[in-house]
Write a protein that holds these residues in place. Structure first.
Motif, PDB file in Angstrom:
ATOM      1  N   SER A 192      19.372  26.280  43.732  1.00  0.00           N
ATOM      2  CA  SER A 192      18.257  26.277  44.682  1.00  0.00           C
ATOM      3  C   SER A 192      18.703  25.706  46.017  1.00  0.00           C
ATOM      4  N   MET A 193      19.475  24.645  45.979  1.00  0.00           N
ATOM      5  CA  MET A 193      19.945  24.023  47.212  1.00  0.00           C
ATOM      6  C   MET A 193      20.876  24.963  47.965  1.00  0.00           C
ATOM      7  N   GLU A 194      21.776  25.645  47.238  1.00  0.00           N
ATOM      8  CA  GLU A 194      22.683  26.597  47.871  1.00  0.00           C
ATOM      9  C   GLU A 194      21.907  27.748  48.506  1.00  0.00           C
ATOM     10  N   SER A 195      20.912  28.262  47.798  1.00  0.00           N
ATOM     11  CA  SER A 195      20.097  29.355  48.326  1.00  0.00           C
ATOM     12  C   SER A 195      19.367  28.923  49.591  1.00  0.00           C
ATOM     13  N   LEU A 196      18.792  27.739  49.542  1.00  0.00           N
ATOM     14  CA  LEU A 196      18.078  27.215  50.712  1.00  0.00           C
ATOM     15  C   LEU A 196      19.020  27.054  51.901  1.00  0.00           C
ATOM     16  N   LEU A 197      20.218  26.542  51.655  1.00  0.00           N
ATOM     17  CA  LEU A 197      21.188  26.366  52.733  1.00  0.00           C
ATOM     18  C   LEU A 197      21.649  27.707  53.306  1.00  0.00           C
ATOM     19  N   ARG A 198      21.806  28.732  52.440  1.00  0.00           N
ATOM     20  CA  ARG A 198      22.187  30.062  52.933  1.00  0.00           C
ATOM     21  C   ARG A 198      21.087  30.656  53.810  1.00  0.00           C
ATOM     22  N   ILE A 199      19.846  30.477  53.393  1.00  0.00           N
ATOM     23  CA  ILE A 199      18.720  30.978  54.184  1.00  0.00           C
ATOM     24  C   ILE A 199      18.670  30.265  55.532  1.00  0.00           C
ATOM     25  N   LEU A 200      18.798  28.950  55.511  1.00  0.00           N
ATOM     26  CA  LEU A 200      18.778  28.182  56.761  1.00  0.00           C
ATOM     27  C   LEU A 200      19.949  28.556  57.660  1.00  0.00           C
ATOM     28  N   SER A 201      21.112  28.802  57.077  1.00  0.00           N
ATOM     29  CA  SER A 201      22.272  29.197  57.854  1.00  0.00           C
ATOM     30  C   SER A 201      22.037  30.548  58.520  1.00  0.00           C
ATOM     31  N   GLY A 202      21.471  31.476  57.785  1.00  0.00           N
ATOM     32  CA  GLY A 202      21.151  32.793  58.353  1.00  0.00           C
ATOM     33  C   GLY A 202      20.144  32.682  59.478  1.00  0.00           C
ATOM     34  N   LEU A 203      19.126  31.849  59.284  1.00  0.00           N
ATOM     35  CA  LEU A 203      18.135  31.636  60.342  1.00  0.00           C
ATOM     36  C   LEU A 203      18.772  30.993  61.568  1.00  0.00           C
ATOM     37  N   LYS A 204      19.691  30.055  61.326  1.00  0.00           N
ATOM     38  CA  LYS A 204      20.365  29.383  62.445  1.00  0.00           C
ATOM     39  C   LYS A 204      21.246  30.365  63.208  1.00  0.00           C
ATOM     40  N   ASP A 205      22.037  31.153  62.485  1.00  0.00           N
ATOM     41  CA  ASP A 205      22.948  32.101  63.120  1.00  0.00           C
ATOM     42  C   ASP A 205      22.207  33.167  63.928  1.00  0.00           C
ATOM     43  N   SER A 206      21.021  33.555  63.480  1.00  0.00           N
ATOM     44  CA  SER A 206      20.277  34.604  64.170  1.00  0.00           C
ATOM     45  C   SER A 206      19.452  34.078  65.327  1.00  0.00           C
ATOM     46  N   GLY A 207      19.313  32.763  65.413  1.00  0.00           N
ATOM     47  CA  GLY A 207      18.470  32.186  66.460  1.00  0.00           C
ATOM     48  C   GLY A 207      17.046  31.972  65.981  1.00  0.00           C
ATOM     49  N   GLY A 208      16.738  32.399  64.778  1.00  0.00           N
ATOM     50  CA  GLY A 208      15.385  32.257  64.244  1.00  0.00           C
ATOM     51  C   GLY A 208      14.981  30.810  64.028  1.00  0.00           C
ATOM     52  N   LEU A 209      15.945  29.979  63.609  1.00  0.00           N
ATOM     53  CA  LEU A 209      15.650  28.568  63.371  1.00  0.00           C
ATOM     54  C   LEU A 209      15.309  27.861  64.687  1.00  0.00           C
ATOM     55  N   LEU A 210      16.082  28.158  65.739  1.00  0.00           N
ATOM     56  CA  LEU A 210      15.809  27.581  67.054  1.00  0.00           C
ATOM     57  C   LEU A 210      14.449  28.052  67.569  1.00  0.00           C
ATOM     58  N   LEU A 211      14.134  29.302  67.333  1.00  0.00           N
ATOM     59  CA  LEU A 211      12.833  29.832  67.741  1.00  0.00           C
ATOM     60  C   LEU A 211      11.703  29.054  67.076  1.00  0.00           C
ATOM     61  N   LEU A 212      11.809  28.869  65.755  1.00  0.00           N
ATOM     62  CA  LEU A 212      10.769  28.134  65.042  1.00  0.00           C
ATOM     63  C   LEU A 212      10.668  26.691  65.525  1.00  0.00           C
ATOM     64  N   GLU A 213      11.819  26.066  65.763  1.00  0.00           N
ATOM     65  CA  GLU A 213      11.822  24.690  66.259  1.00  0.00           C
ATOM     66  C   GLU A 213      11.142  24.611  67.623  1.00  0.00           C
ATOM     67  N   ASN A 214      11.508  25.517  68.528  1.00  0.00           N
ATOM     68  CA  ASN A 214      10.892  25.526  69.860  1.00  0.00           C
ATOM     69  C   ASN A 214       9.408  25.826  69.781  1.00  0.00           C
ATOM     70  N   LEU A 215       9.056  26.747  68.927  1.00  0.00           N
ATOM     71  CA  LEU A 215       7.658  27.118  68.769  1.00  0.00           C
ATOM     72  C   LEU A 215       6.827  25.931  68.305  1.00  0.00           C
ATOM     73  N   ILE A 216       7.336  25.207  67.329  1.00  0.00           N
ATOM     74  CA  ILE A 216       6.589  24.084  66.775  1.00  0.00           C
ATOM     75  C   ILE A 216       6.610  22.867  67.700  1.00  0.00           C
ATOM     76  N   SER A 217       7.788  22.540  68.244  1.00  0.00           N
ATOM     77  CA  SER A 217       7.889  21.292  69.000  1.00  0.00           C
ATOM     78  C   SER A 217       7.432  21.404  70.451  1.00  0.00           C
ATOM     79  N   LYS A 218       7.677  22.528  71.088  1.00  0.00           N
ATOM     80  CA  LYS A 218       7.420  22.601  72.519  1.00  0.00           C
ATOM     81  C   LYS A 218       6.237  23.464  72.900  1.00  0.00           C
ATOM     82  N   LYS A 219       5.956  24.472  72.122  1.00  0.00           N
ATOM     83  CA  LYS A 219       5.004  25.468  72.584  1.00  0.00           C
ATOM     84  C   LYS A 219       3.803  25.637  71.673  1.00  0.00           C
ATOM     85  N   MET A 220       3.543  24.661  70.838  1.00  0.00           N
ATOM     86  CA  MET A 220       2.392  24.773  69.963  1.00  0.00           C
ATOM     87  C   MET A 220       1.142  24.793  70.836  1.00  0.00           C
ATOM     88  N   PRO A 221       0.431  25.900  70.834  1.00  0.00           N
ATOM     89  CA  PRO A 221      -0.693  26.032  71.759  1.00  0.00           C
ATOM     90  C   PRO A 221      -1.865  25.123  71.409  1.00  0.00           C
TER      91      PRO A 221
END
Length: 155
Positions: free
Chosen positions: A24-53
């Protein structure tokens, strides 16, 4: 009423369970790595931290922004790639083939929409001699047949 200490104990318990299960931990890390590599993780972080309407006007601006749209497209790419990775056999191959050729498919669709041809019945019948068209049409018809079978079973 739960205290901060109770919440901390519960979080530690959940993290402990997650860490104990290596797969489970390996799967979670692979998913997070894919999100990070694609820019999706940064998008979610920016969306939540900076632009939450805080208002509907801000939410509308956010959802109309190019940054969000591009980020969501990247996220869809990652989720589709994940779907292909966990699929087996022909499903994975089909998803990958469509994804790797999506630019050509989109270009052909846009080109056809911008410059539509008028087809007579005889011309359409002549087009069926093209093996690529026949293969594509047969694939779509077979998919529709399977979809019909599946939808008949839905309550």
């Amino acid at each position: 009423m739960t205290t901060d200490e109770d919440k901390q104990v519960e979080i530690e318990r959940m993290l402990g369970e997650l860490v104990q299960d290596d797969s489970s931990m390996e799967s979670l890390l692979r998913i997070l790595s894919g999100l990070k590599d694609s820019g999706g993780l940064l998008l979610l972080e920016n969306l939540i931290s900076k632009k939450m309407p805080g208002s509907t006007i801000q939410a509308e601006r956010l959802f109309n922004s190019n940054e969000l749209n591009l980020g969501l497209l990247k996220l869809v790419d990652v989720l589709t790639a994940l779907m292909a990775a966990i699929s087996q056999g022909p499903t994975s191959g089909t998803i990958n083939s469509i994804l790797y050729n999506s630019d050509e498919i989109a270009e052909a669709m846009v080109s056809g929409a911008k410059k539509p041809d008028n087809y007579s019945l005889l011309r359409l019948m002549g087009m069926f001699k093209d093996p690529d068209l026949a293969a594509g049409l047969t694939a779509v018809l077979n998919a529709l047949k399977e979809l019909g079978k599946i939808l008949k079973t839905v309550d």
